[in-house]
Design a protein around this motif. Structure first.
Motif, PDB file in Angstrom:
ATOM      1  N   GLY A  38       0.803  -1.213   0.000  1.00  0.00           N
ATOM      2  CA  GLY A  38       0.000   0.000   0.000  1.00  0.00           C
ATOM      3  C   GLY A  38       0.838   1.266   0.000  1.00  0.00           C
ATOM      4  N   THR A  39       2.165   1.113   0.075  1.00  0.00           N
ATOM      5  CA  THR A  39       3.044   2.278   0.030  1.00  0.00           C
ATOM      6  C   THR A  39       2.965   2.951  -1.338  1.00  0.00           C
ATOM      7  OG1 THR A  39       4.599   1.332   1.634  1.00  0.00           O
ATOM      8  CG2 THR A  39       5.467   3.027   0.158  1.00  0.00           C
ATOM      9  N   VAL A  40       2.973   4.270  -1.356  1.00  0.00           N
ATOM     10  CA  VAL A  40       3.143   5.032  -2.591  1.00  0.00           C
ATOM     11  C   VAL A  40       4.600   5.481  -2.627  1.00  0.00           C
ATOM     12  CG1 VAL A  40       2.469   7.047  -3.933  1.00  0.00           C
ATOM     13  CG2 VAL A  40       0.743   5.788  -2.632  1.00  0.00           C
ATOM     14  N   LEU A  41       5.350   4.964  -3.579  1.00  0.00           N
ATOM     15  CA  LEU A  41       6.749   5.360  -3.727  1.00  0.00           C
ATOM     16  C   LEU A  41       6.826   6.584  -4.625  1.00  0.00           C
ATOM     17  CD1 LEU A  41       8.530   1.903  -4.132  1.00  0.00           C
ATOM     18  CD2 LEU A  41       8.539   3.434  -2.151  1.00  0.00           C
ATOM     19  N   HIS A  42       7.253   7.691  -4.040  1.00  0.00           N
ATOM     20  CA  HIS A  42       7.381   8.938  -4.787  1.00  0.00           C
ATOM     21  C   HIS A  42       8.778   8.999  -5.384  1.00  0.00           C
ATOM     22  CE1 HIS A  42       4.349   9.526  -1.627  1.00  0.00           C
ATOM     23  NE2 HIS A  42       3.707  10.227  -2.555  1.00  0.00           N
ATOM     24  N   TYR A  43       8.850   9.354  -6.650  1.00  0.00           N
ATOM     25  CA  TYR A  43      10.158   9.434  -7.311  1.00  0.00           C
ATOM     26  C   TYR A  43      10.333  10.805  -7.944  1.00  0.00           C
ATOM     27  CZ  TYR A  43       7.727   8.569 -11.804  1.00  0.00           C
ATOM     28  OH  TYR A  43       6.897   8.654 -12.906  1.00  0.00           O
ATOM     29  N   CYS A  44      11.571  11.251  -7.993  1.00  0.00           N
ATOM     30  CA  CYS A  44      11.884  12.519  -8.661  1.00  0.00           C
ATOM     31  C   CYS A  44      13.116  12.327  -9.529  1.00  0.00           C
ATOM     32  CB  CYS A  44      12.094  13.642  -7.650  1.00  0.00           C
ATOM     33  SG  CYS A  44      13.642  13.539  -6.729  1.00  0.00           S
ATOM     34  N   PHE A  45      13.222  13.152 -10.550  1.00  0.00           N
ATOM     35  CA  PHE A  45      14.402  13.175 -11.405  1.00  0.00           C
ATOM     36  C   PHE A  45      15.281  14.334 -10.970  1.00  0.00           C
ATOM     37  CE2 PHE A  45      11.043  11.377 -14.214  1.00  0.00           C
ATOM     38  CZ  PHE A  45      11.597  10.118 -14.391  1.00  0.00           C
ATOM     39  N   LEU A  46      16.557  14.057 -10.760  1.00  0.00           N
ATOM     40  CA  LEU A  46      17.471  15.105 -10.323  1.00  0.00           C
ATOM     41  C   LEU A  46      17.800  16.015 -11.491  1.00  0.00           C
ATOM     42  CD1 LEU A  46      19.649  12.928  -7.964  1.00  0.00           C
ATOM     43  CD2 LEU A  46      17.711  14.382  -7.403  1.00  0.00           C
ATOM     44  N   ASP A  47      17.922  17.319 -11.205  1.00  0.00           N
ATOM     45  CA  ASP A  47      17.978  18.310 -12.278  1.00  0.00           C
ATOM     46  C   ASP A  47      19.404  18.650 -12.680  1.00  0.00           C
ATOM     47  OD1 ASP A  47      19.004  20.325 -10.523  1.00  0.00           O
ATOM     48  OD2 ASP A  47      16.973  20.602  -9.738  1.00  0.00           O
ATOM     49  N   ALA A  48      19.482  19.530 -13.673  1.00  0.00           N
ATOM     50  CA  ALA A  48      20.778  19.880 -14.253  1.00  0.00           C
ATOM     51  C   ALA A  48      21.453  21.026 -13.539  1.00  0.00           C
ATOM     52  CB  ALA A  48      20.599  20.252 -15.730  1.00  0.00           C
ATOM     53  N   GLY A  49      20.822  21.549 -12.471  1.00  0.00           N
ATOM     54  CA  GLY A  49      21.402  22.691 -11.786  1.00  0.00           C
ATOM     55  C   GLY A  49      22.680  22.345 -11.048  1.00  0.00           C
ATOM     56  N   ALA A  69      21.543  14.918 -14.464  1.00  0.00           N
ATOM     57  CA  ALA A  69      20.265  15.096 -15.158  1.00  0.00           C
ATOM     58  C   ALA A  69      20.218  14.260 -16.433  1.00  0.00           C
ATOM     59  CB  ALA A  69      20.048  16.560 -15.485  1.00  0.00           C
ATOM     60  N   GLY A  70      18.997  13.845 -16.799  1.00  0.00           N
ATOM     61  CA  GLY A  70      18.793  13.135 -18.050  1.00  0.00           C
ATOM     62  C   GLY A  70      17.864  13.893 -18.964  1.00  0.00           C
ATOM     63  N   GLY A 108      19.004   9.653 -10.969  1.00  0.00           N
ATOM     64  CA  GLY A 108      19.973  10.399 -11.748  1.00  0.00           C
ATOM     65  C   GLY A 108      20.351   9.641 -13.011  1.00  0.00           C
ATOM     66  N   PHE A 109      20.994  10.342 -13.928  1.00  0.00           N
ATOM     67  CA  PHE A 109      21.403   9.771 -15.214  1.00  0.00           C
ATOM     68  C   PHE A 109      22.880  10.091 -15.465  1.00  0.00           C
ATOM     69  CE2 PHE A 109      16.880  10.541 -15.408  1.00  0.00           C
ATOM     70  CZ  PHE A 109      16.351   9.460 -16.085  1.00  0.00           C
ATOM     71  N   GLN A 110      23.718   9.897 -14.465  1.00  0.00           N
ATOM     72  CA  GLN A 110      25.131  10.248 -14.616  1.00  0.00           C
ATOM     73  C   GLN A 110      25.821   9.255 -15.543  1.00  0.00           C
ATOM     74  OE1 GLN A 110      27.486  10.363 -11.038  1.00  0.00           O
ATOM     75  NE2 GLN A 110      29.387  10.495 -12.200  1.00  0.00           N
ATOM     76  N   THR A 111      26.275   9.750 -16.682  1.00  0.00           N
ATOM     77  CA  THR A 111      26.964   8.910 -17.654  1.00  0.00           C
ATOM     78  C   THR A 111      28.283   8.410 -17.072  1.00  0.00           C
ATOM     79  OG1 THR A 111      26.002  10.194 -19.458  1.00  0.00           O
ATOM     80  CG2 THR A 111      27.937   8.845 -19.980  1.00  0.00           C
TER      81      THR A 111
END
Length: 361
Positions: A38-49, A69-70, A108-111
Protein backbone atom coordinates in the motif's frame (compact mmCIF):
# COMPACT_ATOMS: atom_id res chain seq x y z
CA UNK A 1 29.71 -8.69 -27.24
CA UNK A 2 29.65 -7.97 -23.52
CA UNK A 3 26.74 -5.79 -22.44
CA UNK A 4 26.78 -3.12 -19.78
CA UNK A 5 25.48 -4.63 -16.56
CA UNK A 6 23.85 -3.50 -13.31
CA UNK A 7 26.51 -2.66 -10.71
CA UNK A 8 24.94 -2.56 -7.26
CA UNK A 9 27.21 -0.96 -4.65
CA UNK A 10 28.48 -3.28 -1.98
CA UNK A 11 26.36 -3.21 1.18
CA UNK A 12 27.40 -4.33 4.67
CA UNK A 13 26.05 -7.72 5.67
CA UNK A 14 22.94 -7.48 7.86
CA UNK A 15 23.59 -7.84 11.57
CA UNK A 16 21.16 -9.88 13.64
CA UNK A 17 21.27 -10.99 17.24
CA UNK A 18 22.92 -14.32 17.97
CA UNK A 19 20.77 -17.36 18.65
CA UNK A 20 17.95 -16.70 16.17
CA UNK A 21 16.24 -19.80 14.84
CA UNK A 22 16.75 -20.64 11.16
CA UNK A 23 13.06 -19.94 10.50
CA UNK A 24 13.20 -16.52 12.14
CA UNK A 25 16.46 -15.59 10.40
CA UNK A 26 15.13 -16.68 7.02
CA UNK A 27 12.02 -14.54 7.47
CA UNK A 28 14.15 -11.52 8.36
CA UNK A 29 16.40 -11.99 5.33
CA UNK A 30 13.41 -12.39 3.03
CA UNK A 31 11.52 -9.31 4.17
CA UNK A 32 14.03 -6.80 5.49
CA UNK A 33 14.17 -4.79 2.25
CA UNK A 34 10.49 -4.96 1.35
CA UNK A 35 8.10 -2.02 1.68
CA UNK A 36 4.81 -2.40 3.49
CA UNK A 37 2.06 -3.02 0.99
CA UNK A 38 0.00 0.00 0.00
CA UNK A 39 3.04 2.28 0.03
CA UNK A 40 3.14 5.03 -2.59
CA UNK A 41 6.75 5.36 -3.73
CA UNK A 42 7.38 8.94 -4.79
CA UNK A 43 10.16 9.43 -7.31
CA UNK A 44 11.88 12.52 -8.66
CA UNK A 45 14.40 13.18 -11.41
CA UNK A 46 17.47 15.11 -10.32
CA UNK A 47 17.98 18.31 -12.28
CA UNK A 48 20.78 19.88 -14.25
CA UNK A 49 21.40 22.69 -11.79
CA UNK A 50 23.73 21.66 -8.99
CA UNK A 51 23.36 17.88 -9.24
CA UNK A 52 26.65 16.48 -10.52
CA UNK A 53 29.67 14.40 -9.58
CA UNK A 54 33.34 15.11 -10.19
CA UNK A 55 34.99 11.98 -11.56
CA UNK A 56 38.39 11.26 -13.15
CA UNK A 57 38.58 10.97 -16.93
CA UNK A 58 39.56 7.39 -17.88
CA UNK A 59 43.16 7.23 -19.06
CA UNK A 60 44.18 10.67 -17.80
CA UNK A 61 42.83 10.89 -14.27
CA UNK A 62 41.87 14.51 -14.87
CA UNK A 63 38.71 15.51 -12.95
CA UNK A 64 35.57 16.42 -14.84
CA UNK A 65 32.08 17.41 -13.72
CA UNK A 66 29.38 15.01 -14.89
CA UNK A 67 25.75 16.09 -14.35
CA UNK A 68 23.09 13.78 -12.97
CA UNK A 69 20.27 15.10 -15.16
CA UNK A 70 18.79 13.13 -18.05
CA UNK A 71 16.92 14.10 -21.18
CA UNK A 72 13.15 14.25 -21.28
CA UNK A 73 13.19 11.20 -23.57
CA UNK A 74 15.07 9.21 -20.93
CA UNK A 75 12.71 10.38 -18.21
CA UNK A 76 9.74 9.24 -20.27
CA UNK A 77 11.24 5.74 -20.59
CA UNK A 78 11.48 5.61 -16.80
CA UNK A 79 7.86 6.76 -16.40
CA UNK A 80 6.73 4.06 -18.85
CA UNK A 81 8.63 1.41 -16.90
CA UNK A 82 7.05 2.47 -13.62
CA UNK A 83 3.67 2.13 -15.35
CA UNK A 84 4.62 -1.35 -16.60
CA UNK A 85 5.44 -2.56 -13.08
CA UNK A 86 2.24 -1.01 -11.74
CA UNK A 87 0.34 -2.68 -14.57
CA UNK A 88 1.14 -6.07 -13.07
CA UNK A 89 -1.46 -5.26 -10.41
CA UNK A 90 0.92 -4.89 -7.47
CA UNK A 91 -0.25 -3.04 -4.35
CA UNK A 92 2.60 -0.51 -4.44
CA UNK A 93 2.01 2.63 -6.48
CA UNK A 94 4.42 5.18 -7.95
CA UNK A 95 4.00 8.96 -8.11
CA UNK A 96 6.34 11.49 -9.67
CA UNK A 97 7.12 14.59 -7.59
CA UNK A 98 9.27 17.63 -8.25
CA UNK A 99 10.69 18.02 -4.74
CA UNK A 100 13.45 15.60 -3.74
CA UNK A 101 12.49 16.02 -0.08
CA UNK A 102 9.15 14.38 -0.93
CA UNK A 103 10.75 11.48 -2.82
CA UNK A 104 11.78 8.08 -1.52
CA UNK A 105 13.39 7.37 -4.92
CA UNK A 106 15.74 9.96 -6.45
CA UNK A 107 16.85 9.15 -9.98
CA UNK A 108 19.97 10.40 -11.75
CA UNK A 109 21.40 9.77 -15.21
CA UNK A 110 25.13 10.25 -14.62
CA UNK A 111 26.96 8.91 -17.65
CA UNK A 112 29.81 6.55 -16.82
CA UNK A 113 28.68 5.91 -13.24
CA UNK A 114 26.98 2.60 -14.01
CA UNK A 115 23.36 1.62 -13.55
CA UNK A 116 22.29 0.68 -10.02
CA UNK A 117 19.65 1.21 -7.37
CA UNK A 118 19.18 0.99 -3.65
CA UNK A 119 17.33 -2.25 -2.94
CA UNK A 120 13.88 -1.69 -1.43
CA UNK A 121 13.85 0.10 1.93
CA UNK A 122 17.62 0.66 1.73
CA UNK A 123 16.59 3.84 -0.11
CA UNK A 124 15.40 5.32 3.19
CA UNK A 125 18.96 5.38 4.54
CA UNK A 126 20.32 7.35 1.56
CA UNK A 127 20.82 11.08 2.20
CA UNK A 128 18.24 13.42 0.66
CA UNK A 129 20.90 15.04 -1.50
CA UNK A 130 21.98 11.71 -2.98
CA UNK A 131 20.65 9.43 -5.66
CA UNK A 132 18.93 6.18 -4.82
CA UNK A 133 19.11 5.12 -8.47
CA UNK A 134 21.41 5.92 -11.37
CA UNK A 135 21.01 5.09 -15.05
CA UNK A 136 24.51 5.35 -16.45
CA UNK A 137 23.86 5.07 -20.17
CA UNK A 138 21.22 6.06 -22.72
CA UNK A 139 18.14 4.07 -21.79
CA UNK A 140 16.34 5.22 -24.95
CA UNK A 141 18.67 3.04 -27.05
CA UNK A 142 17.39 -0.24 -28.48
CA UNK A 143 17.33 -3.03 -25.92
CA UNK A 144 17.98 -0.78 -22.90
CA UNK A 145 14.42 -0.55 -21.57
CA UNK A 146 15.23 -3.70 -19.58
CA UNK A 147 17.87 -1.75 -17.67
CA UNK A 148 15.18 0.54 -16.23
CA UNK A 149 12.76 -2.30 -15.46
CA UNK A 150 15.61 -4.11 -13.69
CA UNK A 151 16.46 -1.10 -11.51
CA UNK A 152 12.81 -0.57 -10.57
CA UNK A 153 12.77 -4.24 -9.55
CA UNK A 154 15.64 -3.45 -7.18
CA UNK A 155 13.73 -0.43 -5.85
CA UNK A 156 10.84 -2.78 -5.03
CA UNK A 157 13.20 -5.01 -3.03
CA UNK A 158 14.19 -7.62 -5.60
CA UNK A 159 17.75 -8.93 -5.89
CA UNK A 160 19.82 -10.43 -8.71
CA UNK A 161 18.23 -13.66 -9.89
CA UNK A 162 21.46 -15.15 -11.29
CA UNK A 163 22.87 -15.05 -7.73
CA UNK A 164 20.08 -17.24 -6.38
CA UNK A 165 21.33 -20.30 -4.48
CA UNK A 166 18.70 -22.28 -6.39
CA UNK A 167 20.27 -21.45 -9.78
CA UNK A 168 23.00 -24.08 -9.41
CA UNK A 169 25.33 -22.04 -11.62
CA UNK A 170 29.00 -23.02 -11.56
CA UNK A 171 30.96 -20.07 -12.92
CA UNK A 172 34.44 -19.98 -14.39
CA UNK A 173 35.39 -17.36 -11.81
CA UNK A 174 38.58 -16.08 -13.43
CA UNK A 175 36.93 -15.86 -16.84
CA UNK A 176 34.12 -13.79 -15.30
CA UNK A 177 36.60 -11.48 -13.56
CA UNK A 178 38.55 -11.02 -16.81
CA UNK A 179 35.45 -10.44 -18.93
CA UNK A 180 33.97 -7.77 -16.68
CA UNK A 181 37.30 -6.03 -16.04
CA UNK A 182 37.30 -5.01 -19.71
CA UNK A 183 35.00 -2.74 -21.74
CA UNK A 184 32.29 -1.65 -21.41
CA UNK A 185 32.02 -2.37 -17.66
CA UNK A 186 35.59 -1.97 -16.30
CA UNK A 187 34.60 -3.61 -13.02
CA UNK A 188 36.89 -4.28 -10.09
CA UNK A 189 37.04 -7.81 -8.72
CA UNK A 190 34.96 -6.69 -5.74
CA UNK A 191 32.20 -5.30 -7.98
CA UNK A 192 32.16 -8.52 -10.00
CA UNK A 193 31.97 -10.65 -6.86
CA UNK A 194 29.19 -8.49 -5.37
CA UNK A 195 27.03 -8.52 -8.50
CA UNK A 196 27.75 -11.91 -10.08
CA UNK A 197 29.76 -14.49 -8.17
CA UNK A 198 28.45 -14.10 -4.61
CA UNK A 199 25.69 -16.59 -3.90
CA UNK A 200 22.79 -15.16 -1.94
CA UNK A 201 21.38 -16.68 1.21
CA UNK A 202 18.26 -18.77 0.58
CA UNK A 203 16.11 -16.24 2.43
CA UNK A 204 17.28 -13.40 0.18
CA UNK A 205 16.31 -15.10 -3.08
CA UNK A 206 13.13 -14.07 -4.86
CA UNK A 207 11.80 -17.63 -4.87
CA UNK A 208 12.67 -21.26 -4.22
CA UNK A 209 12.94 -21.98 -7.95
CA UNK A 210 15.42 -20.22 -10.21
CA UNK A 211 13.94 -18.15 -13.04
CA UNK A 212 16.47 -17.57 -15.88
CA UNK A 213 13.94 -15.32 -17.66
CA UNK A 214 13.53 -12.96 -14.70
CA UNK A 215 14.04 -9.27 -15.39
CA UNK A 216 16.38 -9.44 -12.38
CA UNK A 217 18.78 -11.82 -14.19
CA UNK A 218 21.65 -10.27 -16.14
CA UNK A 219 22.74 -11.36 -19.64
CA UNK A 220 26.08 -13.13 -20.01
CA UNK A 221 27.96 -14.33 -23.07
CA UNK A 222 29.38 -17.81 -23.71
CA UNK A 223 32.23 -19.36 -21.76
CA UNK A 224 31.44 -17.93 -18.32
CA UNK A 225 29.13 -20.64 -16.96
CA UNK A 226 30.63 -24.13 -16.71
CA UNK A 227 27.56 -25.94 -15.36
CA UNK A 228 24.72 -26.62 -16.07
CA UNK A 229 25.88 -27.41 -19.57
CA UNK A 230 22.86 -25.78 -21.25
CA UNK A 231 24.06 -22.36 -20.03
CA UNK A 232 27.61 -22.65 -21.37
CA UNK A 233 26.41 -20.68 -24.38
CA UNK A 234 25.35 -17.85 -22.09
CA UNK A 235 22.32 -16.43 -20.32
CA UNK A 236 19.77 -14.36 -22.24
CA UNK A 237 16.87 -13.19 -20.05
CA UNK A 238 13.93 -11.50 -21.75
CA UNK A 239 14.49 -8.05 -20.22
CA UNK A 240 10.86 -7.76 -19.09
CA UNK A 241 9.13 -8.95 -15.90
CA UNK A 242 8.55 -12.69 -16.21
CA UNK A 243 5.52 -14.60 -14.87
CA UNK A 244 7.62 -15.53 -11.82
CA UNK A 245 8.52 -11.85 -11.30
CA UNK A 246 4.81 -11.00 -11.35
CA UNK A 247 4.11 -13.81 -8.86
CA UNK A 248 6.83 -12.48 -6.56
CA UNK A 249 5.49 -8.93 -6.81
CA UNK A 250 1.93 -9.98 -6.03
CA UNK A 251 3.05 -12.21 -3.17
CA UNK A 252 4.73 -9.29 -1.39
CA UNK A 253 2.47 -6.55 -2.71
CA UNK A 254 -0.98 -8.03 -3.36
CA UNK A 255 -3.60 -5.88 -5.01
CA UNK A 256 -5.49 -3.81 -2.47
CA UNK A 257 -8.94 -5.14 -1.59
CA UNK A 258 -12.11 -3.11 -1.38
CA UNK A 259 -12.48 -3.50 2.39
CA UNK A 260 -11.92 -0.39 4.47
CA UNK A 261 -9.13 -0.89 7.04
CA UNK A 262 -10.26 -1.39 10.63
CA UNK A 263 -10.25 1.63 12.93
CA UNK A 264 -7.54 1.83 15.57
CA UNK A 265 -9.08 3.52 18.60
CA UNK A 266 -6.75 4.97 21.28
CA UNK A 267 -6.20 2.71 24.32
CA UNK A 268 -7.96 -0.26 22.70
CA UNK A 269 -5.69 -3.10 21.57
CA UNK A 270 -6.51 -5.09 18.44
CA UNK A 271 -5.29 -8.68 17.88
CA UNK A 272 -3.27 -9.04 14.69
CA UNK A 273 -3.47 -12.77 13.95
CA UNK A 274 -0.92 -12.53 11.12
CA UNK A 275 1.15 -15.23 9.47
CA UNK A 276 4.70 -14.67 8.15
CA UNK A 277 4.83 -11.91 5.49
CA UNK A 278 1.17 -11.02 6.10
CA UNK A 279 0.06 -7.45 6.76
CA UNK A 280 -2.71 -5.67 8.65
CA UNK A 281 -3.87 -2.11 7.93
CA UNK A 282 -5.69 0.29 10.25
CA UNK A 283 -6.98 3.86 10.18
CA UNK A 284 -6.64 6.42 12.96
CA UNK A 285 -8.80 9.54 13.11
CA UNK A 286 -7.68 11.29 16.32
CA UNK A 287 -10.21 13.11 18.47
CA UNK A 288 -7.54 15.52 19.71
CA UNK A 289 -4.21 16.88 18.53
CA UNK A 290 -1.29 15.55 20.60
CA UNK A 291 1.69 13.22 20.64
CA UNK A 292 0.63 9.58 20.27
CA UNK A 293 2.44 6.27 20.56
CA UNK A 294 1.61 3.40 18.20
CA UNK A 295 3.10 0.02 19.01
CA UNK A 296 2.87 -3.73 18.65
CA UNK A 297 2.78 -6.34 21.41
CA UNK A 298 3.79 -9.99 21.52
CA UNK A 299 6.83 -12.09 20.72
CA UNK A 300 7.17 -11.16 17.08
CA UNK A 301 9.34 -9.37 14.51
CA UNK A 302 7.36 -6.70 12.72
CA UNK A 303 7.60 -3.58 10.56
CA UNK A 304 5.27 -0.77 11.66
CA UNK A 305 4.67 2.31 9.50
CA UNK A 306 2.40 5.33 10.05
CA UNK A 307 1.18 7.37 7.08
CA UNK A 308 -0.84 10.57 6.88
CA UNK A 309 -3.45 10.78 4.14
CA UNK A 310 -3.00 13.89 2.03
CA UNK A 311 -5.38 14.37 -0.87
CA UNK A 312 -6.28 10.70 -0.58
CA UNK A 313 -2.67 9.52 -0.78
CA UNK A 314 -0.65 8.03 2.10
CA UNK A 315 2.52 9.99 2.93
CA UNK A 316 5.14 8.48 5.22
CA UNK A 317 5.29 9.91 8.75
CA UNK A 318 7.20 7.41 10.90
CA UNK A 319 8.22 3.78 10.99
CA UNK A 320 10.05 1.19 13.05
CA UNK A 321 11.47 -2.23 12.17
CA UNK A 322 12.07 -4.42 15.22
CA UNK A 323 13.30 -7.38 13.19
CA UNK A 324 15.63 -9.64 15.18
CA UNK A 325 15.22 -7.64 18.40
CA UNK A 326 13.54 -8.66 21.67
CA UNK A 327 11.61 -5.36 21.76
CA UNK A 328 8.47 -4.52 19.81
CA UNK A 329 8.01 -1.98 17.03
CA UNK A 330 6.92 1.34 18.54
CA UNK A 331 6.73 4.84 17.04
CA UNK A 332 5.93 8.21 18.57
CA UNK A 333 4.15 10.60 16.24
CA UNK A 334 2.10 13.82 16.44
CA UNK A 335 -1.43 13.28 15.12
CA UNK A 336 -3.75 16.18 14.30
CA UNK A 337 -7.49 16.21 14.93
CA UNK A 338 -9.49 16.25 11.71
CA UNK A 339 -6.85 14.40 9.69
CA UNK A 340 -6.79 10.73 8.75
CA UNK A 341 -3.88 8.38 9.27
CA UNK A 342 -3.09 4.85 8.11
CA UNK A 343 -1.09 2.34 10.18
CA UNK A 344 0.37 -0.70 8.42
CA UNK A 345 1.98 -3.67 10.20
CA UNK A 346 3.86 -6.46 8.41
CA UNK A 347 4.95 -9.60 10.25
CA UNK A 348 8.28 -11.32 9.74
CA UNK A 349 7.78 -14.16 12.21
CA UNK A 350 6.54 -15.00 15.71
CA UNK A 351 7.80 -17.15 18.55
CA UNK A 352 6.50 -18.06 22.00
CA UNK A 353 2.71 -17.96 22.06
CA UNK A 354 2.54 -16.33 18.65
CA UNK A 355 -0.16 -13.93 19.87
CA UNK A 356 0.34 -10.36 18.63
CA UNK A 357 -1.60 -7.14 18.93
CA UNK A 358 -1.39 -3.43 18.13
CA UNK A 359 -2.53 -0.37 20.09
CA UNK A 360 -2.47 3.41 19.84
CA UNK A 361 -2.31 5.49 23.02
Amino acid sequence: MTRRLCSLPRQPAPSFAAGLTAERLGALLAGRRMWVNGTVLHYCFLDAGSDASVIPVPGTGEPRRVPWAGSEAQREVVRECFREWRGLGIGVRFAEVGDRDEAELRIGFQTGAGSWSAVGREALSVGRGERTMNLGWDVTAAGERGTVLHQIGHALGMVHEHQSPFAGLHWDDEAVYAELAGPPNFWSRQTTYTNVLRTLEAGEASGSVWDPQSVMALPFGPGLVLEPERYRAGLAPSGTPSPADKEFGLRWYPSAGCDRPAALVPFRSVPLGLGPAEQADFTVEPSETREYTVGTFGEADTVLVVFEERDGEPRFLAGHDDGGCPDNAVVGVRLVKGRRYVVRVRLYSTWGSGETAIMCW
